[in-house]
Design a protein around this motif. Sequence first.
Motif, PDB file in Angstrom:
ATOM      1  N   SER A 236      13.358  15.268  47.658  1.00  0.00           N
ATOM      2  CA  SER A 236      12.315  15.541  48.629  1.00  0.00           C
ATOM      3  C   SER A 236      11.847  16.974  48.569  1.00  0.00           C
ATOM      4  O   SER A 236      10.692  17.278  48.770  1.00  0.00           O
ATOM      5  CB  SER A 236      12.826  15.241  50.046  1.00  0.00           C
ATOM      6  OG  SER A 236      13.131  13.890  50.179  1.00  0.00           O
TER       7      SER A 236
ATOM      8  N   SER B 103       7.596  11.264  49.793  1.00  0.00           N
ATOM      9  CA  SER B 103       8.675  10.875  50.684  1.00  0.00           C
ATOM     10  C   SER B 103       8.141  10.219  51.941  1.00  0.00           C
ATOM     11  O   SER B 103       8.718   9.270  52.448  1.00  0.00           O
ATOM     12  CB  SER B 103       9.523  12.102  51.049  1.00  0.00           C
ATOM     13  OG  SER B 103      10.544  11.765  51.934  1.00  0.00           O
TER      14      SER B 103
ATOM     15  N   TRP C 148       8.476  15.606  59.575  1.00  0.00           N
ATOM     16  CA  TRP C 148       8.974  16.892  59.083  1.00  0.00           C
ATOM     17  C   TRP C 148       8.560  18.047  59.974  1.00  0.00           C
ATOM     18  O   TRP C 148       9.003  19.163  59.782  1.00  0.00           O
ATOM     19  CB  TRP C 148       8.480  17.137  57.655  1.00  0.00           C
ATOM     20  CG  TRP C 148       8.786  16.002  56.740  1.00  0.00           C
ATOM     21  CD1 TRP C 148       9.841  15.131  56.818  1.00  0.00           C
ATOM     22  CD2 TRP C 148       8.029  15.581  55.606  1.00  0.00           C
ATOM     23  NE1 TRP C 148       9.775  14.202  55.817  1.00  0.00           N
ATOM     24  CE2 TRP C 148       8.675  14.452  55.049  1.00  0.00           C
ATOM     25  CE3 TRP C 148       6.863  16.057  55.000  1.00  0.00           C
ATOM     26  CZ2 TRP C 148       8.201  13.800  53.925  1.00  0.00           C
ATOM     27  CZ3 TRP C 148       6.391  15.401  53.884  1.00  0.00           C
ATOM     28  CH2 TRP C 148       7.060  14.295  53.349  1.00  0.00           C
TER      29      TRP C 148
ATOM     30  N   ARG D 256      13.920  15.336  55.722  1.00  0.00           N
ATOM     31  CA  ARG D 256      13.685  14.934  54.334  1.00  0.00           C
ATOM     32  C   ARG D 256      14.948  14.346  53.714  1.00  0.00           C
ATOM     33  O   ARG D 256      14.895  13.329  53.010  1.00  0.00           O
ATOM     34  CB  ARG D 256      13.205  16.127  53.511  1.00  0.00           C
ATOM     35  CG  ARG D 256      11.778  16.572  53.799  1.00  0.00           C
ATOM     36  CD  ARG D 256      11.410  17.778  52.949  1.00  0.00           C
ATOM     37  NE  ARG D 256      10.057  18.238  53.168  1.00  0.00           N
ATOM     38  CZ  ARG D 256       8.994  17.795  52.501  1.00  0.00           C
ATOM     39  NH1 ARG D 256       9.138  16.848  51.599  1.00  0.00           N
ATOM     40  NH2 ARG D 256       7.794  18.282  52.745  1.00  0.00           N
TER      41      ARG D 256
END
Length: 270
Positions: free
Chosen positions: A127, A134, A25, A81
């Motif tokens: 998410s 996640s 991320w 995500r």
Amino acid sequence: MDGETAAFPDLMDFEFFVIILQNPWEKLRLPDKFAKLLDGQEPREVTLLEASGGRSLWDVEVLFDGEGHMYLDHGWERFARAHDLGLWNFLVFTYDEDAVLNVTVFDGSMCRRHYHDDDEESIGTSSESGSNNSMDSSGNDISGGAAEMNIDDALTSQFTVTLKPSHLGARQKQYLNVPPAFQHAHGYDGRSEVVLRMRGEKWTVTLKHNIRKGGHRTRASLRYGWHQFCVDNRLGVGDVCFFRALRGDGVGEDHALKVEVRKRDGSFID
């Protein structure tokens, strides 16, 4: 997207790949060669399109750090995500017209992952609810695909550590804790040492166990021998070590870990 952001040079069908080796991320660094080809026409934003046929478009800001490195920044986390990206996922990017990058995702099974718009929307909603699960769930299908892997579950076949001063202090005080899930999966409570393998060489490292009252062992740490491994490979604070379980080599080694290291500058130790 305005005309300025779409002002790419002639890169139609230009392809490159990126392997996710850290938090999926966080901003994603793209190849320096691709960044150089954009010299003088750096976009402020690109549009990502998952290549399996989804209709959802994802606008992502582009960051150049002044050292020739290009990153997908704001907006990338939402895309990652929504597509449940995880460590060791293999992403293939293909440039299309109007500053669009088509993205093909391969997971730890080494097979292409297919999405539908409904899947993207439902994943993205769950998410963004604030759960950190996640990352864990996406890791469950990462096997690395290599014959040397002993366990397919990423939580118990591999772990990653960013080196800190505590890992590289005085020789007699250096240690590296093993994550509990990995420790229990490989029976470290009953092991006294492991073998680290890197660049065709090996280092035997003692496992130190913290002992609770009653004689119960708790956290296992890489201890004696870890210092020599760090010295021989010139490891420093900020380097990232990737540990993966290997099968024994049939010469009395009960357990071995393959180690790969990414230096602070983003390069890997060969």
